[in-house]
Design a protein around this motif. Structure first.
Motif, PDB file in Angstrom:
ATOM      1  N   VAL A 139       0.979  -1.461  -0.024  1.00 15.32           N
ATOM      2  CA  VAL A 139      -0.154   0.078   0.105  1.00 15.32           C
ATOM      3  C   VAL A 139       0.879   1.358  -0.086  1.00 15.32           C
ATOM      4  CG1 VAL A 139      -1.857  -0.991   1.315  1.00 15.32           C
ATOM      5  CG2 VAL A 139      -0.135  -0.219   2.581  1.00 15.32           C
ATOM      6  N   THR A 140       2.292   1.173  -0.266  1.00 18.01           N
ATOM      7  CA  THR A 140       2.923   2.230  -0.182  1.00 18.01           C
ATOM      8  C   THR A 140       2.855   3.236  -1.308  1.00 18.01           C
ATOM      9  OG1 THR A 140       4.948   0.803   0.098  1.00 18.01           O
ATOM     10  CG2 THR A 140       5.613   2.754  -0.348  1.00 18.01           C
ATOM     11  N   ALA A 141       2.295   2.940  -2.574  1.00 13.69           N
ATOM     12  CA  ALA A 141       1.952   3.872  -3.741  1.00 13.69           C
ATOM     13  C   ALA A 141       0.680   4.435  -2.879  1.00 13.69           C
ATOM     14  CB  ALA A 141       1.875   3.225  -4.941  1.00 13.69           C
ATOM     15  N   ALA A 142      -0.389   3.775  -2.665  1.00 15.86           N
ATOM     16  CA  ALA A 142      -1.683   4.242  -2.155  1.00 15.86           C
ATOM     17  C   ALA A 142      -1.610   5.365  -1.026  1.00 15.86           C
ATOM     18  CB  ALA A 142      -2.483   3.018  -1.789  1.00 15.86           C
ATOM     19  N   LEU A 143      -0.599   5.027  -0.144  1.00 15.26           N
ATOM     20  CA  LEU A 143      -0.367   5.931   1.080  1.00 15.26           C
ATOM     21  C   LEU A 143       0.250   7.132   0.674  1.00 15.26           C
ATOM     22  CD1 LEU A 143       0.898   3.280   3.991  1.00 15.26           C
ATOM     23  CD2 LEU A 143      -1.582   4.706   3.727  1.00 15.26           C
ATOM     24  N   ARG A 144       1.121   7.020  -0.446  1.00 19.71           N
ATOM     25  CA  ARG A 144       1.808   8.356  -0.901  1.00 19.71           C
ATOM     26  C   ARG A 144       0.839   9.116  -1.687  1.00 19.71           C
ATOM     27  NH1 ARG A 144       5.086   6.024  -4.160  1.00 19.71           N
ATOM     28  NH2 ARG A 144       6.758   5.422  -2.718  1.00 19.71           N
ATOM     29  N   ARG A 145       0.005   8.587  -2.439  1.00 13.20           N
ATOM     30  CA  ARG A 145      -0.917   9.256  -3.100  1.00 13.20           C
ATOM     31  C   ARG A 145      -2.008  10.030  -2.083  1.00 13.20           C
ATOM     32  NH1 ARG A 145      -1.072   5.058  -6.596  1.00 13.20           N
ATOM     33  NH2 ARG A 145      -2.867   3.925  -5.487  1.00 13.20           N
ATOM     34  N   GLU A 146      -2.461   9.344  -1.018  1.00 10.86           N
ATOM     35  CA  GLU A 146      -3.276   9.897  -0.076  1.00 10.86           C
ATOM     36  C   GLU A 146      -2.523  10.905   0.710  1.00 10.86           C
ATOM     37  OE1 GLU A 146      -4.849   8.256   4.372  1.00 10.86           O
ATOM     38  OE2 GLU A 146      -4.574   6.846   2.753  1.00 10.86           O
ATOM     39  N   GLN A 147      -1.348  10.830   0.877  1.00 13.38           N
ATOM     40  CA  GLN A 147      -0.250  11.962   1.480  1.00 13.38           C
ATOM     41  C   GLN A 147      -0.626  13.306   0.656  1.00 13.38           C
ATOM     42  OE1 GLN A 147       3.443  10.278   2.440  1.00 13.38           O
ATOM     43  NE2 GLN A 147       2.575   9.340   4.594  1.00 13.38           N
ATOM     44  N   GLN A 148      -0.103  12.942  -0.550  1.00 12.05           N
ATOM     45  CA  GLN A 148      -0.263  13.880  -1.584  1.00 12.05           C
ATOM     46  C   GLN A 148      -1.759  14.611  -1.672  1.00 12.05           C
ATOM     47  OE1 GLN A 148       1.040  11.863  -5.212  1.00 12.05           O
ATOM     48  NE2 GLN A 148       3.025  12.098  -4.729  1.00 12.05           N
ATOM     49  N   LEU A 149      -2.771  14.033  -1.603  1.00 14.80           N
ATOM     50  CA  LEU A 149      -4.153  14.478  -1.716  1.00 14.80           C
ATOM     51  C   LEU A 149      -4.139  15.202  -0.188  1.00 14.80           C
ATOM     52  CD1 LEU A 149      -6.269  11.481  -3.109  1.00 14.80           C
ATOM     53  CD2 LEU A 149      -5.526  13.754  -4.131  1.00 14.80           C
ATOM     54  N   LYS A 150      -3.917  14.922   0.755  1.00 11.53           N
ATOM     55  CA  LYS A 150      -3.964  15.482   1.970  1.00 11.53           C
ATOM     56  C   LYS A 150      -3.127  16.893   1.951  1.00 11.53           C
ATOM     57  CE  LYS A 150      -3.159  15.047   7.258  1.00 11.53           C
ATOM     58  NZ  LYS A 150      -2.570  14.169   8.075  1.00 11.53           N
ATOM     59  N   LYS A 151      -1.899  16.691   1.245  1.00  9.97           N
ATOM     60  CA  LYS A 151      -1.086  18.094   1.251  1.00  9.97           C
ATOM     61  C   LYS A 151      -1.940  18.993   0.218  1.00  9.97           C
ATOM     62  CE  LYS A 151       3.542  19.499   0.041  1.00  9.97           C
ATOM     63  NZ  LYS A 151       4.794  18.995  -0.348  1.00  9.97           N
ATOM     64  N   MET A 152      -2.472  18.304  -0.574  1.00  6.40           N
ATOM     65  CA  MET A 152      -3.125  19.302  -1.791  1.00  6.40           C
ATOM     66  C   MET A 152      -4.361  20.040  -1.120  1.00  6.40           C
ATOM     67  SD  MET A 152      -3.038  16.949  -5.251  1.00  6.40           S
ATOM     68  CE  MET A 152      -4.107  18.094  -6.104  1.00  6.40           C
ATOM     69  N   ALA A 153      -5.014  19.032  -0.238  1.00  2.00           N
ATOM     70  CA  ALA A 153      -6.050  19.632   0.314  1.00  2.00           C
ATOM     71  C   ALA A 153      -5.811  20.944   1.619  1.00  2.00           C
ATOM     72  CB  ALA A 153      -6.794  18.723   1.166  1.00  2.00           C
ATOM     73  N   GLU A 154      -4.720  20.158   2.014  1.00  2.00           N
ATOM     74  CA  GLU A 154      -4.017  21.534   3.276  1.00  2.00           C
ATOM     75  C   GLU A 154      -3.773  22.669   2.245  1.00  2.00           C
ATOM     76  OE1 GLU A 154      -0.851  19.553   5.101  1.00  2.00           O
ATOM     77  OE2 GLU A 154      -2.161  18.553   6.525  1.00  2.00           O
ATOM     78  N   GLN A 155      -3.263  22.843   1.331  1.00  2.53           N
ATOM     79  CA  GLN A 155      -2.742  23.909   0.537  1.00  2.53           C
ATOM     80  C   GLN A 155      -4.068  24.717  -0.035  1.00  2.53           C
ATOM     81  OE1 GLN A 155      -0.296  22.117  -2.820  1.00  2.53           O
ATOM     82  NE2 GLN A 155       1.464  22.247  -1.443  1.00  2.53           N
ATOM     83  N   GLU A 156      -5.190  23.977  -0.374  1.00  3.90           N
ATOM     84  CA  GLU A 156      -6.068  24.286  -0.926  1.00  3.90           C
ATOM     85  C   GLU A 156      -6.844  25.091   0.200  1.00  3.90           C
ATOM     86  OE1 GLU A 156     -10.504  23.008  -2.896  1.00  3.90           O
ATOM     87  OE2 GLU A 156      -8.816  21.722  -2.766  1.00  3.90           O
ATOM     88  N   GLN A 157      -6.800  24.595   1.603  1.00  2.00           N
ATOM     89  CA  GLN A 157      -7.368  25.280   2.586  1.00  2.00           C
ATOM     90  C   GLN A 157      -6.705  26.476   2.828  1.00  2.00           C
ATOM     91  OE1 GLN A 157     -10.277  24.527   4.151  1.00  2.00           O
ATOM     92  NE2 GLN A 157      -9.866  25.942   5.516  1.00  2.00           N
ATOM     93  N   ARG A 158      -5.235  26.381   2.841  1.00  2.00           N
ATOM     94  CA  ARG A 158      -4.561  27.829   3.379  1.00  2.00           C
ATOM     95  C   ARG A 158      -4.911  28.711   2.131  1.00  2.00           C
ATOM     96  NH1 ARG A 158      -0.270  23.807   4.688  1.00  2.00           N
ATOM     97  NH2 ARG A 158       0.612  24.022   2.384  1.00  2.00           N
ATOM     98  N   ALA A 159      -5.018  28.297   0.980  1.00  2.00           N
ATOM     99  CA  ALA A 159      -5.413  29.320  -0.215  1.00  2.00           C
ATOM    100  C   ALA A 159      -6.735  29.820  -0.207  1.00  2.00           C
ATOM    101  CB  ALA A 159      -5.380  28.876  -1.771  1.00  2.00           C
TER     102      ALA A 159
END
Length: 333
Positions: A139-159
């Motif tokens: 599940v390494t790739a899936a967790l990496r994608r999840e972290q990327q989506l979480k990071k994108m969501a955080e960036q969107e929230q900051r924006a």
């Protein structure tokens, strides 16, 4: 789950061929697969788990699973396997809940540990012999994608927060423009009107042009303030328009008169190059004046000195009236 020990009738039915087929199926799996008996001894060990764990099939087969990986005794895996044999219950251990995972590493870079989920399933042969299949899903790739989506969501929230803060700043600016600029400018315009109208006595001839320039510049500043306030209304959907028949020639004359002072400051002149008598349009005259003022002021600003800005009324074949503001050099043709 019932596991057939033999191949279908249209294949070779020997136990050896069935066992070989089973081995092949396990080895081509894209995930780790381990089969243990009720003594926790390894019966099958596929290539995926061999590559990721570094434990060869020949080493693993027949070995006690928790002797191969002693640290797994501290995990929940032992309980899942026990339930599989005792209760025929399947179980799953996610990466997040697995505090003691299998020691699996990327063969290309042994520094990278493979994050995995574990699935435990009981199987029973027709002979009644029971086994437990342990599947390990990467599940390494899936967790990496999840972290990327979480990071994108955080960036969107900051924006979003930054945009909200900017909106508050803009609202504060609009309020300042409205109260701190519009009010005193309106007062100044009124006082200048009184002075030019002779309310304080007759003006010296040399001061009259200065008063005229001051009045025109005050009017321009008020128009600028009104433009800013109108943009705010348009964005918020609160801008109102008042349409009525408007005489086009009168409109052009007003626009020219309002911008003559600004054009003179840039060394250019304005003229009405063509008129269309009795031409009328249905429009909001105040908003249309704003548009004409912007066009004419831009033409004055970007035209070389001694140029002439032509504004004209043109009637098209479709009997529509158009207005044209043109400088012989201006980029706004």
């Amino acid at each position: 789950m019932l596991l057939m020990p033999h191949t279908p009738s249209n294949l070779n039915n020997s136990d050896g061929d069935s066992y070989q087929l089973l081995h092949c199926l396990f080895d081509v799996c894209s995930y780790g697969a381990i089969v243990v008996d009720n003594n926790m001894q390894v019966v099958l060990w596929n290539n995926w788990i061999a590559e990721k764990s570094g434990v060869l099939n020949s080493t693993a087969l027949g070995q006690y699973l928790f002797k191969l990986f002693p640290e797994l005794k501290k995990s929940r895996l032992l309980g899942l396997i026990s339930n599989a044999f005792a209760k025929s219950a399947s179980g799953m251990l996610s990466h997040a809940l697995n505090s003691v995972p299998f020691p699996l590493y990327d063969p290309q870079d042994t520094r990278l540990r493979i994050k995995h989920a574990i699935y435990v399933r009981p199987v029973t042969l027709m002979s009644g012999t029971r086994y437990c299949v342990i599947e390990l899903k990467d599940v390494t790739a899936a967790l990496r994608r999840e972290q990327q989506l979480k990071k994108m969501a955080e960036q969107e929230q900051r924006a979003k927060i930054a945009a909200e803060n900017l909106s508050h700043l803009k609202s504060g600016f609009i309020s300042t423009v409205s109260h701190e600029l519009r009010t005193p400018l309106t007062s100044i315009r009124g006082r200048l009107g009184l002075i030019s109208g002779g309310a304080v006595g007759e003006l010296p001839p040399q001061s009259i042009p200065l008063i005229d320039i001051a009045q025109k510049n005050t009017e321009r500043l008020l128009l600028l303030v009104n433009d800013i306030l109108d943009m705010e209304k348009i964005e918020s959907g609160k801008q109102e328009f008042y349409f009525k028949p408007v005489d086009v020639t009168t409109l052009l004359e007003q626009a020219m008169e309002a911008n003559i002072g600004y054009a003179e400051q840039h060394g250019v002149s304005i003229r009405i190059a063509a008129r269309e008598d009795n031409a009328k349009i249905y429009a909001d005259s105040d908003r249309l004046i704003q548009v004409m003022n912007n066009l004419i002021s831009n033409a004055a600003k970007f035209s070389p000195e001694k140029n002439t800005i032509d504004i004209a009324t043109i009637r098209s074949e479709e009997r529509r009236v158009g207005k044209e503001c043109r400088s012989r050099w201006s980029p706004y043709h």
